[in-house]
Design a protein around this motif. Structure first.
Motif, short mmCIF file in Angstrom:
data_model
loop_
_atom_site.label_atom_id
_atom_site.label_comp_id
_atom_site.label_asym_id
_atom_site.label_seq_id
_atom_site.Cartn_x
_atom_site.Cartn_y
_atom_site.Cartn_z
N THR A 323 0.83 -1.21 0.00
CA THR A 323 0.00 0.00 0.00
C THR A 323 0.86 1.26 0.00
O THR A 323 2.00 1.26 0.48
CB THR A 323 -0.92 0.04 1.24
OG1 THR A 323 -0.10 -0.03 2.43
CG2 THR A 323 -1.90 -1.12 1.22
N LEU A 324 0.28 2.33 -0.53
CA LEU A 324 0.92 3.65 -0.53
C LEU A 324 0.14 4.58 0.40
O LEU A 324 -1.08 4.57 0.40
CB LEU A 324 0.92 4.27 -1.92
CG LEU A 324 1.94 3.81 -2.96
CD1 LEU A 324 1.69 4.54 -4.27
CD2 LEU A 324 3.36 4.07 -2.49
N THR A 325 0.87 5.37 1.17
CA THR A 325 0.25 6.41 1.99
C THR A 325 0.72 7.76 1.48
O THR A 325 1.93 8.04 1.44
CB THR A 325 0.66 6.26 3.47
OG1 THR A 325 0.27 4.96 3.94
CG2 THR A 325 -0.02 7.33 4.32
N ILE A 326 -0.25 8.59 1.05
CA ILE A 326 0.08 9.91 0.50
C ILE A 326 -0.25 10.96 1.55
O ILE A 326 -1.41 11.12 1.94
CB ILE A 326 -0.71 10.18 -0.79
CG1 ILE A 326 -0.45 9.05 -1.81
CG2 ILE A 326 -0.32 11.52 -1.40
CD1 ILE A 326 -1.30 9.15 -3.06
N LYS A 327 0.78 11.65 2.01
CA LYS A 327 0.60 12.62 3.10
C LYS A 327 0.17 13.99 2.61
O LYS A 327 -0.53 14.70 3.31
CB LYS A 327 1.91 12.74 3.88
CG LYS A 327 2.36 11.44 4.55
CD LYS A 327 3.67 11.66 5.29
CE LYS A 327 4.15 10.36 5.95
NZ LYS A 327 5.46 10.54 6.64
N GLU A 328 0.63 14.39 1.45
CA GLU A 328 0.31 15.73 0.95
C GLU A 328 -0.37 15.60 -0.41
O GLU A 328 0.27 15.45 -1.43
CB GLU A 328 1.59 16.56 0.82
CG GLU A 328 2.29 16.80 2.14
CD GLU A 328 3.61 17.53 1.97
OE1 GLU A 328 3.88 18.02 0.85
OE2 GLU A 328 4.38 17.61 2.94
N LEU A 329 -1.70 15.67 -0.39
CA LEU A 329 -2.46 15.55 -1.63
C LEU A 329 -2.41 16.86 -2.42
O LEU A 329 -2.34 17.94 -1.82
CB LEU A 329 -3.91 15.21 -1.32
CG LEU A 329 -4.19 13.82 -0.73
CD1 LEU A 329 -5.66 13.71 -0.37
CD2 LEU A 329 -3.80 12.73 -1.71
N LYS A 331 -3.76 20.11 -4.07
CA LYS A 331 -4.87 20.92 -3.58
C LYS A 331 -6.17 20.69 -4.35
O LYS A 331 -7.24 20.63 -3.76
CB LYS A 331 -4.48 22.40 -3.63
CG LYS A 331 -3.42 22.78 -2.61
CD LYS A 331 -3.12 24.27 -2.66
CE LYS A 331 -2.07 24.64 -1.61
NZ LYS A 331 -1.73 26.09 -1.67
N SER A 332 -6.05 20.54 -5.65
CA SER A 332 -7.26 20.36 -6.46
C SER A 332 -7.95 19.04 -6.12
O SER A 332 -9.19 18.97 -6.02
CB SER A 332 -6.92 20.39 -7.96
OG SER A 332 -5.96 19.39 -8.27
N LEU A 333 -7.15 17.97 -5.91
CA LEU A 333 -7.72 16.68 -5.53
C LEU A 333 -8.31 16.73 -4.13
O LEU A 333 -9.39 16.20 -3.87
CB LEU A 333 -6.65 15.59 -5.62
CG LEU A 333 -7.07 14.18 -5.18
CD1 LEU A 333 -8.25 13.68 -6.02
CD2 LEU A 333 -5.90 13.23 -5.27
N LEU A 334 -7.60 17.37 -3.22
CA LEU A 334 -8.07 17.50 -1.83
C LEU A 334 -9.41 18.23 -1.78
O LEU A 334 -10.33 17.85 -1.04
CB LEU A 334 -7.01 18.24 -1.00
CG LEU A 334 -7.32 18.43 0.49
CD1 LEU A 334 -7.50 17.09 1.18
CD2 LEU A 334 -6.24 19.25 1.16
N LYS A 335 -9.53 19.28 -2.60
CA LYS A 335 -10.76 20.06 -2.62
C LYS A 335 -11.94 19.19 -3.12
O LYS A 335 -13.05 19.27 -2.57
CB LYS A 335 -10.57 21.27 -3.53
CG LYS A 335 -11.71 22.28 -3.50
CD LYS A 335 -11.38 23.50 -4.32
CE LYS A 335 -12.52 24.51 -4.26
NZ LYS A 335 -12.21 25.73 -5.06
N GLN A 336 -11.67 18.38 -4.13
CA GLN A 336 -12.74 17.51 -4.65
C GLN A 336 -13.17 16.49 -3.61
O GLN A 336 -14.37 16.24 -3.43
CB GLN A 336 -12.22 16.76 -5.89
CG GLN A 336 -11.99 17.63 -7.11
CD GLN A 336 -11.42 16.82 -8.27
OE1 GLN A 336 -12.07 15.90 -8.76
NE2 GLN A 336 -10.22 17.17 -8.70
N LEU A 337 -12.19 15.91 -2.91
CA LEU A 337 -12.51 14.92 -1.89
C LEU A 337 -13.30 15.51 -0.74
O LEU A 337 -14.24 14.91 -0.20
CB LEU A 337 -11.21 14.27 -1.38
CG LEU A 337 -10.45 13.40 -2.38
CD1 LEU A 337 -9.07 13.04 -1.83
CD2 LEU A 337 -11.25 12.15 -2.72
#
Length: 342
Positions: A323-329, A331-337
């Motif tokens: 598995t991968l853990t992404i700590k800093e998404l 901004k555009s993806l974070l906003k959609q989520l």
């Protein structure tokens, strides 16, 4: 970059027929503004992606087989052609012997161009085509005219004459087929007399895999490996922009300066192994370098790509769970989520 010699001959041949006629120009074309413009356009098209490289199977030429190296030996002396029109006429006549048996191929214009760049001499042999166009006369009336097609190259060859004359064992021939079908690329390769043509993209991918294999064999930490891969990528990019071949020994020098001479020898050993069998010099295809500095993958439902130096920093991989853990998404993806979770 200066043009030394330039001449264009015409080969008349209809597609579906075998008969071909050579219309040879008796003397060289003037090196004027139009010639300089066409030279620049040919060079720009030639240096795009998809390059093939190779060397003459018989560098000095022989009675049998391709006559191009023999004609160069006859006419190119001390960085100059003794009789450029005669060389090109004999070369064009030899080209016809390979063209005529292929009924599917039509004729065109054979452009021969000897030029010098930074003290190195080169020869272009390019098959150009005519196309119909619309012109505007002095009285502003429209008429149909014939033009040289400069949007794409059909068959093109460039020889590093200086390297060939010096007996260089590297790949001093570069050539492109454009979108030519196999039967066209085959007759053109036979005309050149090229030994084992190599595709630049394929050789570049081998270098990428070689770099990764070296990092793995030496057990380099992720950060150390990523830094080294970035250095290799930068060196490759520089050579690609200069349109010059990359010497594998130059990469080994980077290994020696960053690690040790012993590890540089190990790099060369891996490069020469049965798994890679790298050439001493390769032409770099920029697009094939991406895997050196980026990790990517996709499935039908997911596509992912990121800079490799993020691994171990903002992106963490767990080998046990896969598995991968992404700590800093982004901004555009974070906003959609965030909007979907509300």
């Amino acid at each position: 970059m200066s043009i030394s010699n330039l001449i264009v001959h015409e080969i008349q041949k209809q597609q579906g027929e075998r008969k071909a006629i050579l219309i040879a120009r008796p003397n060289e074309n003037p090196i004027d503004d139009q010639a300089e413009t066409l030279f620049a356009q040919v060079t720009s098209l030639f240096n795009r992606s998809g390059m093939n490289t190779g060397r003459f199977a018989n560098p000095q030429g022989s009675v049998d087989g391709a006559q191009l190296p023999a004609l160069l030996t006859k006419y190119f002396k001390e960085d100059a052609f003794t009789d450029f029109p005669s060389f090109t006429r004999e070369c064009a006549a030899n080209y016809l012997t390979y063209l005529e048996p292929v009924e599917e191929v039509a004729g065109g214009l054979l452009w021969f161009n000897h030029y010098e760049l930074h003290g190195t001499h080169f020869l272009y042999i390019v098959m150009l085509k005519r196309k119909e166009g619309i012109g505007l006369s002095a009285d502003l009336s429209l008429s149909q005219i014939e033009q040289i097609e400069v949007e794409k190259l059909h068959m093109s060859l460039r020889i590093n004459l200086s390297a060939w004359q010096a007996g260089d064992e590297g790949r001093y021939i570069s050539f492109r087929f454009g979108r030519a079908p196999k039967h066209e690329s085959e007759y053109f390769t036979q005309f050149i007399g090229c030994d084992e043509p190599k595709v630049a993209a394929k050789e570049t991918r081998k270098l990428v895999d070689l770099t990764s294999a070296f990092c793995q064999s030496e057990g380099l930490a992720s950060k150390q490996a990523n830094e080294f891969k970035k250095v290799v990528a930068e060196q490759c990019q520089a050579k690609a922009e200069e349109r010059e071949p990359l010497a594998i020994k130059d990469i080994a020098s980077q290994v020696a300066s960053r690690f040790s001479v012993e590890q540089a020898n190990k790099f060369l050993e891996i490069a020469d192994s049965d798994s890679f069998k790298m050439e001493q010099e390769i032409f770099v295809e920029k697009a094939a370098l991406k895997k050196l500095t980026r990790l990517s993958g996709s499935s039908r439902a997911l596509t992912m790509s990121f800079d490799s130096d993020l691994l171990g920093e903002s992106i963490v991989f767990d080998a046990d769970t896969g598995t991968l853990t992404i700590k800093e998404l982004p901004k555009s993806l974070l906003k959609q989520l965030q909007s979907m979770s509300n």
